[in-house]
Design a protein around this motif. Sequence first.
Motif, PDB file in Angstrom:
ATOM      1  N   GLN A   4       0.853  -1.177   0.000  1.00 24.26           N
ATOM      2  CA  GLN A   4       0.000   0.000   0.000  1.00 24.26           C
ATOM      3  C   GLN A   4       0.890   1.228   0.000  1.00 24.26           C
ATOM      4  O   GLN A   4       1.444   1.604   1.027  1.00 24.26           O
ATOM      5  CB  GLN A   4      -0.913  -0.041   1.244  1.00 24.26           C
ATOM      6  N   LYS A  59      -1.558   5.612   2.149  1.00 20.25           N
ATOM      7  CA  LYS A  59      -2.387   5.114   3.251  1.00 20.25           C
ATOM      8  C   LYS A  59      -3.148   6.225   3.929  1.00 20.25           C
ATOM      9  O   LYS A  59      -2.603   7.291   4.223  1.00 20.25           O
ATOM     10  CB  LYS A  59      -1.511   4.426   4.308  1.00 20.25           C
ATOM     11  N   GLN A  90      -7.145   4.472   1.098  1.00 19.25           N
ATOM     12  CA  GLN A  90      -8.375   3.722   1.345  1.00 19.25           C
ATOM     13  C   GLN A  90      -9.593   4.617   1.557  1.00 19.25           C
ATOM     14  O   GLN A  90     -10.726   4.153   1.547  1.00 19.25           O
ATOM     15  CB  GLN A  90      -8.217   2.815   2.579  1.00 19.25           C
TER      16      GLN A  90
END
Lengths: 115, 112
Positions: free
Chosen positions: B2, B5, B104
């Motif tokens: 990722q 973040k 996200q």
Amino acid sequence: DAGVTQSPTHLIKTRGQQVTLRCSPKSGHDTVSWYQQALGQGPQFIFQYYEEEERQRGNFPDRFSGHQFPNYSSELNVNALLLGDSALYLCASSLGFAGTNYGYTFGSGTRLTVV
Amino acid sequence: DQQVKQNSPSLSVQEGRISILNCDYTNSMFDYFLWYKKYPAEGPTFLISISSIKDKNEDGRFTVFLNKSAKHLSLHIVPSQPGDSAVYFCAALRSGGGKLIFGQGTELSVKP
């Protein structure tokens, strides 16, 4: 001035089937990118089309394929659907292959549910 | 892996107060950072961006701060309004890359 248009809005498919999603870019844009957004996650880049060729590809299997037509519209095809393919599929258009830092326009997406 | 973040899935703020949304990244090669706002049943809408050579960019009620040494950026909304309630995504881009890398998302709720 129409923005990015995606069809259909919602779709339900059975595991193992194939699906085609469609995208018409914003007027004046010539590049189309596709993203997959799973529930609770950010959009993940699938691939980008420019001049009818795939220019970049994200970490997605070959079951995901696409096409861009001379009028710049694009299709996303997914074969052998899995339950995990259930997601919101977003199309983004821009001008030029490299894009700019803010030149991306997103459509409202196609919600695909695989049962 | 990722690369971008957003560690806070949700944030609740009172109307009129400041909202601060945070984002961390790992790839020092990113050239631009963007914030998008997303309402349900709509696509992400561009809000504000910042070049990696800047440390601040302001547009009305929205300000983005970039701390390159910490690989951290934040979006400040002042004053917050109920219409700001949405999911906010941080995204990063390399020049010539054309691929947006999203976090996200953080769901902001502004209470009247």
